[in-house]
Design a protein around this motif. Structure first.
Motif, mmCIF file in Angstrom:
data_model
loop_
_atom_site.group_PDB
_atom_site.id
_atom_site.type_symbol
_atom_site.label_atom_id
_atom_site.label_comp_id
_atom_site.label_asym_id
_atom_site.label_seq_id
_atom_site.Cartn_x
_atom_site.Cartn_y
_atom_site.Cartn_z
ATOM 1 N N LEU A 562 20.553 55.573 32.377
ATOM 2 C CA LEU A 562 20.181 54.168 32.441
ATOM 3 C C LEU A 562 20.774 53.573 33.732
ATOM 4 O O LEU A 562 22.319 53.791 33.133
ATOM 5 N N LYS A 563 20.375 52.727 34.564
ATOM 6 C CA LYS A 563 21.325 52.077 35.556
ATOM 7 C C LYS A 563 20.926 50.566 35.221
ATOM 8 O O LYS A 563 20.470 49.887 35.826
ATOM 9 N N ILE A 564 22.560 50.442 34.532
ATOM 10 C CA ILE A 564 23.372 49.320 34.785
ATOM 11 C C ILE A 564 24.375 49.211 35.773
ATOM 12 O O ILE A 564 25.048 49.754 35.442
ATOM 13 N N SER A 565 24.508 47.702 35.943
ATOM 14 C CA SER A 565 26.157 47.601 36.769
ATOM 15 C C SER A 565 26.908 47.131 36.048
ATOM 16 O O SER A 565 26.838 47.267 34.642
ATOM 17 N N ARG A 566 28.210 47.125 35.943
ATOM 18 C CA ARG A 566 29.304 47.668 35.421
ATOM 19 C C ARG A 566 29.562 46.407 34.009
ATOM 20 O O ARG A 566 29.968 46.132 32.800
ATOM 21 N N ILE A 567 29.093 45.094 35.264
ATOM 22 C CA ILE A 567 29.003 43.615 34.257
ATOM 23 C C ILE A 567 28.447 43.812 33.321
ATOM 24 O O ILE A 567 28.347 43.206 31.927
ATOM 25 N N ALA A 568 27.326 44.055 33.183
ATOM 26 C CA ALA A 568 26.189 44.273 32.712
ATOM 27 C C ALA A 568 26.100 45.060 31.561
ATOM 28 O O ALA A 568 26.428 44.643 30.207
ATOM 29 N N SER A 569 27.184 45.910 31.531
ATOM 30 C CA SER A 569 27.358 46.722 30.742
ATOM 31 C C SER A 569 28.596 46.189 29.534
ATOM 32 O O SER A 569 28.551 46.667 28.240
ATOM 33 N N ALA A 570 29.373 45.816 30.529
ATOM 34 C CA ALA A 570 30.198 45.160 30.171
ATOM 35 C C ALA A 570 30.109 43.736 28.354
ATOM 36 O O ALA A 570 30.284 43.596 27.876
ATOM 37 N N ILE A 571 29.277 43.009 29.934
ATOM 38 C CA ILE A 571 28.054 42.085 28.922
ATOM 39 C C ILE A 571 27.533 42.498 27.455
ATOM 40 O O ILE A 571 27.783 41.926 26.422
ATOM 41 N N LEU A 572 26.974 44.089 27.368
ATOM 42 C CA LEU A 572 26.204 44.355 26.530
ATOM 43 C C LEU A 572 27.674 45.002 25.143
ATOM 44 O O LEU A 572 26.840 44.640 24.754
ATOM 45 N N TRP A 573 28.652 45.732 25.983
ATOM 46 C CA TRP A 573 29.127 45.815 25.257
ATOM 47 C C TRP A 573 29.993 44.663 24.033
ATOM 48 O O TRP A 573 29.747 44.742 23.229
ATOM 49 N N CYS A 574 30.348 43.747 24.780
ATOM 50 C CA CYS A 574 30.957 42.824 23.883
ATOM 51 C C CYS A 574 29.779 41.865 22.787
ATOM 52 O O CYS A 574 30.180 41.094 22.176
ATOM 53 N N SER A 575 28.297 41.868 23.462
ATOM 54 C CA SER A 575 27.016 41.768 22.108
ATOM 55 C C SER A 575 27.567 42.216 21.572
ATOM 56 O O SER A 575 26.880 41.527 19.986
ATOM 57 N N SER A 576 27.744 44.061 21.618
ATOM 58 C CA SER A 576 26.935 44.355 20.614
ATOM 59 C C SER A 576 28.721 44.715 19.294
ATOM 60 O O SER A 576 28.673 44.733 18.402
ATOM 61 N N ILE A 577 29.653 44.088 19.774
ATOM 62 C CA ILE A 577 31.316 43.865 19.287
ATOM 63 C C ILE A 577 30.808 42.296 18.654
ATOM 64 O O ILE A 577 30.759 42.097 16.866
ATOM 65 N N VAL A 578 30.829 41.804 19.159
ATOM 66 C CA VAL A 578 30.854 40.006 18.369
ATOM 67 C C VAL A 578 29.643 40.276 17.502
ATOM 68 O O VAL A 578 29.158 39.891 16.340
ATOM 69 N N CYS A 579 28.168 40.991 17.705
ATOM 70 C CA CYS A 579 27.275 41.457 16.292
ATOM 71 C C CYS A 579 27.390 41.911 15.135
ATOM 72 O O CYS A 579 27.450 41.289 13.963
ATOM 73 N N THR A 580 28.470 42.701 15.222
ATOM 74 C CA THR A 580 29.050 43.796 14.394
ATOM 75 C C THR A 580 30.217 43.019 13.450
ATOM 76 O O THR A 580 30.892 42.463 12.164
ATOM 77 N N THR A 581 31.212 42.494 14.453
ATOM 78 C CA THR A 581 32.299 41.772 13.929
ATOM 79 C C THR A 581 31.854 40.320 13.098
ATOM 80 O O THR A 581 32.310 40.075 11.799
#
Length: 760
Positions: A562-581
């Protein structure tokens, strides 16, 4: 009457000792020159004080026994106990000492005083008040009885009215201690359990008649006597003998197989041992080698990193489930083994405890992981230009037999627990579960246990396996559509998610449910509805399952890239953390005291499981496609490869271990975070150690036998030639659809395709 008399007799002895000591002290203080009192004189004073007090209560004891219609042998033995107390006989004092006393902390949820079980059963009274040397010299022995003192009916009616929605009743507003019955109503199971040591001549009916005599009932209410026990009463049943014979045969085969494997390894060159291809018979013999199986189970070998993050993820899910179950699981007597059980309610006021209170979503994580492996293993390893053969029949058959074999193994071992277990709480705690396993074990094998009341099930936590089996059948239909058309397949899975959302919305709104387990697990009205009618049903988990199917299909099509930028990866990680918390801690203020409205409760109920799995889904995608960073390195550690092989049986066996520990307790546990943590670590360690031995003794031999049987039904492989355009579909090569290659490809437990046990 018996319980009261025991306590009175104990008070008599205590008062006698105190009185004698006081007299001795006064005399000594008055005349310091006088000689010190001898032991014989001191003992004589105690006997005199105890004797005078016994004379005062003896008429009342005899009157109560006569009203209760006690049998002659029981009355005679009670009189002998009273005489023994008057003479300060050791066996009589031990009988009083072994009985339970009113415990401290009743207003904080302490609801059990089990006494000293072993001391009571060890008591033996001879004909001349001496320790008998033969059974013929024994007049009677100690008998341990467990009494259940019920709450007054008027309080039960008031609580029932309060639970029906009438919060303005007097018991909810009173400033007296009676308000505690509303606050702690579910922790004590409406009863106070007290152990009583009585002579063996008194039957259970005698004790029951005494405790429910007219003179006592008006003071202490209705009393139940669930069981009485004397030493050496347990018997081995027929089915236990059969299970022991089977276990002995397996152990003999393991010893023989280990010896044969050792001779084979000693006389064969190690290089030749690696190159040789043994026959099926030789493989079966080798799989009965404890050493060889231990090496296989503990191996960290992994030829590919595909989905290897699931190894660590599955391990953390299982230990989180065991940790949550240590705090509380479905058993009506679970909290009665604790002192200060009311602390459990206070825990919910803690913000950090939300991770345990909302721990039910970890079960959805198992559902999600199981779904990921189904689609991933079918589309990931198919060569370009070929169509996948889903082979649904093989998936369902293999899953059924592996899940069933593991369940039968755990149920069989659980049925043998009475041979090695005993305790004051044993019959009250363990007997109902053992009876369920004896009568309704077939519900586990038919995979319909999640449609039955949890209290009627054998090992209720196996409902998740029934759920997975039912969801797999639904997933087979979804994969069939997905194979023909990706667009219609995705659309069908979205419809399944919506159907689950609609079902949860309707059930939550109609029954006025609070929205999650953290809210209704202490509510007697909503808990049975939410658990039996919503949480254990497939529709409530269709969302996590379909999200897992889509995640596995996406990773398979992308070939783990999966080729995505680091910014997109960081945004997705933040979204994942927000979902779980947000799922774990989002509604803390409402659980802390604010009243949650029906619209918000419904919204949370229909969304939180799906949102949680979306967050977990990105974590799996990121770790598989090299966007996971340190989290990926942790989850892909080779340490988790052998632990993952043990996860399934560790999950199955952990609750029997908890049941066994709870049923064999000799004293109460303190309900505290640190104590629970130490207990959880012990349960986790024991569960994985037990899983290791079960794997090397039963699971690996089963794999060899299964592979041998499957070889008779294996069809010849078809070959696809790119030059032949009319051959547009082939079967997946046998190495892919059998457990061997799947285990090599990811080193994890992958449902029907792993060499490890069929699991989540």
């Amino acid at each position: 009457m018996m319980r009261k008399s025991v306590w009175v007799l104990f008070a008599v002895v205590f008062c006698g000792v105190v009185a004698a000591s006081a007299v001795n002290h006064n005399e000594t203080a008055a005349d310091p020159v006088e000689e010190e009192e001898t032991f014989e004189q001191f003992e004589k004073k105690i006997k005199a004080n105890v004797g005078s007090l016994v004379k005062m209560i003896l008429p009342q004891l005899m009157r109560g026994s006569a009203d209760a219609k006690v049998s002659g042998p029981c009355s005679a033995s009670v009189i002998k106990v009273i005489s023994g107390v008057r003479q300060l006989r050791e066996w009589a004092m031990r009988m009083i000492d072994a009985s339970g006393k009113i415990p401290p902390g009743i207003l904080e949820g302490t609801s059990m005083a089990i006494g000293d079980y072993d001391e009571c059963l060890d008591i033996a009274v001879g004909k001349k008040d001496e320790i008998p040397k033969t059974p013929e010299e024994t007049i009677f022995t100690g008998k341990y009885c467990l009494l259940e003192l019920n709450r007054p009916d008027i309080i039960n009616k008031a609580i029932a009215e309060y639970e029906s929605g009438n919060t303005d009743i007097p018991i909810a507003k009173t400033k007296t201690f009676l308000n505690m019955f509303v606050r702690y109503k579910h922790l004590t199971n409406n009863t106070m359990k007290i152990g009583l040591c009585v002579p063996s001549k008194c039957s259970r009916e005698d004790i029951k008649n005494i405790m429910n005599s007219e003179s006592l009932r008006k003071h202490i209410g209705r009393v139940n006597v669930p069981y009485c026990e004397i030493k050496g009463e347990s018997q081995v049943s027929t089915y236990q003998i059969v299970l022991l014979v089977i276990l002995a045969i397996v152990v003999c085969c393991l010893i023989l197989g280990t010896i044969m494997d050792a001779f084979h390894r000693l006389k064969t060159d190690p290089q030749d041992l690696k190159r040789e291809t043994p026959s099926y018979f030789c493989q079966i013999v080798q799989k009965f080698s404890l050493y060889g199986n231990a090496v296989t189970v503990l191996s960290t070998k992994r030829n590919s990193d595909n989905l290897s993050c699931l190894c660590g993820l599955r391990f953390f899910i299982v230990i989180m489930i065991i940790y949550s179950h240590t705090y509380g699981y479905i058993h009506k007597l679970h909290f009665q083994k604790y002192t200060k059980a009311a602390n459990f309610i206070k825990f919910f006021d803690s913000f950090t405890f939300s991770g345990v209170g909302n721990g039910s979503v970890t079960l959805d994580s198992l559902v999600f992981v199981a779904a990921v492996t189904i689609t991933y293993n079918r589309w990931r390893f198919v060569p370009e230009g070929c169509r996948v053969n889903l082979d649904i029949v093989k998936l369902l058959i293999r899953r059924y037999f592996r899940l069933s074999a593991a369940q039968l193994l755990c149920i069989s071992l659980f049925l043998l627990f009475p041979l090695v277990g005993s305790g004051p709480f044993w019959n009250a705690y363990m007997s109902p579960i053992l009876q369920n396993c004896h009568q309704r074990w077939f519900l586990n094998i038919l995979y319909i246990s999640n449609f039955w009341d949890s209290e009627d099930l054998c090992l209720y936590h196996t409902w998740i396996l029934s759920l997975l089996m039912q969801l797999t059948i639904i997933g087979a239909v979804a994969m069939g559509i997905l194979k023909r058309s990706m667009r219609f397949g995705i659309f069908f899975m979205i419809l399944l998610i919506l159907s689950g959302v609609i079902f949860v919305s309707i059930m939550t709104a109609l029954n006025n449910l609070p929205g999650g387990l953290a809210f209704y697990m202490l509510d007697k009205r909503t808990f049975p509805i939410a658990w039996n009618n919503v949480f254990t049903k497939p529709l409530d988990h269709l969302g996590p399952f379909c999200i897992g199917l889509i995640t596995g299909y996406f990773l398979a099509l992308k070939k783990d890239r999966l080729k995505i930028s680091r910014i997109a990866s960081a945004i997705l990680w933040c979204s994942s953390i927000v979902c779980t918390t947000s799922v774990m801690f989002g509604l803390y203020s409402y659980r802390h005291g604010q009243k949650i409205g029906t619209p918000l409760a419904t919204f949370y109920a229909l969304m939180h499981r799906n949102v949680w799995c979306i967050g977990i889904g990105w974590m799996v995608i990121a770790c598989t496609t090299h966007h996971g960073g340190p989290i990926s390195r942790v989850l892909k550690s080779k340490t988790f490869v052998p632990l993952d092989r043990l996860c399934y049986l560790a999950y199955l066996i952990h609750l029997p271990i908890m049941h066994y520990h709870s049923a064999t307790i000799r004293s109460r546990f303190f309900m505290g975070h640190l104590e629970i943590l130490f207990m959880a670590i012990s349960y986790i360690s024991l569960a994985f150690i037990a899983s290791f031995f079960l794997n090397i003794m039963f699971v690996e031999p089963y794999y060899a036998i299964e592979k041998y049987v499957a070889s008779f039904f294996r069809a010849k492989n078809k070959v696809d030639f790119q030059s032949k355009t009319d051959l547009n579909e082939i079967s997946i090569p046998d190495g892919i659809i059998t457990p061997k290659i799947a285990a090599i490809s990811n080193g994890c437990v992958n449902l029907g395709y792993s060499k490890s046990l069929e699991s989540f």
